[in-house]
Design a protein around this motif. Structure first.
Motif, PDB file in Angstrom:
ATOM      1  N   ASP A  30       0.831  -1.207   0.000  1.00 19.96           N
ATOM      2  CA  ASP A  30       0.000   0.000   0.000  1.00 19.96           C
ATOM      3  C   ASP A  30       0.867   1.259   0.000  1.00 19.96           C
ATOM      4  N   GLU A 106      -1.685   0.920   8.333  1.00 17.98           N
ATOM      5  CA  GLU A 106      -2.244   0.370   7.098  1.00 17.98           C
ATOM      6  C   GLU A 106      -3.561   1.053   6.711  1.00 17.98           C
ATOM      7  N   GLN A 107      -4.419   1.325   7.692  1.00 17.40           N
ATOM      8  CA  GLN A 107      -5.694   1.982   7.372  1.00 17.40           C
ATOM      9  C   GLN A 107      -5.464   3.410   6.892  1.00 17.40           C
ATOM     10  N   GLU A 108      -4.551   4.116   7.524  1.00 16.04           N
ATOM     11  CA  GLU A 108      -4.233   5.476   7.082  1.00 16.04           C
ATOM     12  C   GLU A 108      -3.693   5.467   5.659  1.00 16.04           C
ATOM     13  N   LYS A 110      -4.419   3.299   3.326  1.00 19.14           N
ATOM     14  CA  LYS A 110      -5.567   3.056   2.447  1.00 19.14           C
ATOM     15  C   LYS A 110      -6.389   4.344   2.278  1.00 19.14           C
ATOM     16  N   ASP A 111      -6.538   5.093   3.370  1.00 21.53           N
ATOM     17  CA  ASP A 111      -7.272   6.363   3.301  1.00 21.53           C
ATOM     18  C   ASP A 111      -6.538   7.375   2.417  1.00 21.53           C
ATOM     19  N   LEU A 112      -5.216   7.421   2.546  1.00 21.04           N
ATOM     20  CA  LEU A 112      -4.430   8.319   1.686  1.00 21.04           C
ATOM     21  C   LEU A 112      -4.582   7.941   0.219  1.00 21.04           C
ATOM     22  N   ARG A 114      -7.073   6.365  -1.178  1.00 16.37           N
ATOM     23  CA  ARG A 114      -8.434   6.721  -1.590  1.00 16.37           C
ATOM     24  C   ARG A 114      -8.533   8.230  -1.852  1.00 16.37           C
ATOM     25  N   PHE A 115      -7.945   9.033  -0.950  1.00 19.42           N
ATOM     26  CA  PHE A 115      -7.995  10.484  -1.138  1.00 19.42           C
ATOM     27  C   PHE A 115      -7.274  10.905  -2.414  1.00 19.42           C
ATOM     28  N   TYR A 116      -6.057  10.430  -2.604  1.00 20.22           N
ATOM     29  CA  TYR A 116      -5.279  10.870  -3.759  1.00 20.22           C
ATOM     30  C   TYR A 116      -5.799  10.316  -5.076  1.00 20.22           C
ATOM     31  N   SER A 118      -9.047  10.448  -5.581  1.00 24.93           N
ATOM     32  CA  SER A 118     -10.240  11.269  -5.780  1.00 24.93           C
ATOM     33  C   SER A 118      -9.891  12.495  -6.633  1.00 24.93           C
TER      34      SER A 118
END
Length: 166
Positions: A30, A106-108, A110-112, A114-116, A118
């Motif tokens: 990731d 790991e969750q952060e 995945k969030d990054l 998803r954000f980048y 967008s």
């Protein structure tokens, strides 16, 4: 029979270790995915351009005839090779992945990602170099107003620490 609990504990430890290893690989994957999305593999491109410009400038300063341009190109190619060996993506990636996996769980990560991925994240990636450059210019302009005062303070401190010197 007394060995059964120890064997079970060892088996449980092995399974847990395998899960941790799998999680670490997933986390690293990731991080690498994020770094590519954030164009970290292009971080050194300005360095390459700057070095190429330095060689071209030195070539121009040497007043070498254009017939010697092959010499310039040979040295530029050698410089690119040296840079690739030092700051090429293959050299930077392992340390960058470690840096990001150490900083973001790991969750952060995945969030990054998803954000980048967008539209807003893509806009941030597109505009960040310009924003960074303009922010640096603004800071530099504001900083210039403080330089005389800082220099004055340095001089005063030097005089106080060394009163015998004029």
């Amino acid at each position: 029979m007394p060995r059964l609990p120890a064997l079970c504990a060892a088996l449980l430890l092995i399974c847990a270790s395998a899960q941790v290893l799998a999680d670490a690989k997933s986390h690293a994957a990731d991080a690498e995915r994020f770094l590519l999305l954030a164009r970290a593999d292009k971080l050194a491109v300005p360095v390459y351009a700057q070095v190429q410009q330095m060689f071209a400038q030195r070539f121009a300063e040497s007043n070498a005839p254009q017939s010697e341009k092959a010499v310039l190109e040979t040295y530029q190619a050698q410089a690119n090779t040296a840079l690739q060996q030092a700051v090429g993506w293959d050299q930077l990636k392992p340390d960058m992945v470690k840096l990001y996996t150490r900083t973001f769980d790991e969750q952060e990560m995945k969030d990054l990602i998803r954000f980048y991925q967008s539209p807003l994240g893509q806009k941030v990636l597109q505009q960040m170099p310009t924003l960074t450059a303009e922010s640096a210019q603004l800071t530099q302009a504001k900083l210039e107003t403080a330089v005389p005062k800082v220099n004055q303070l340095l001089a005063e401190m030097t005089r106080q620490l060394n009163p015998e010197k004029p």
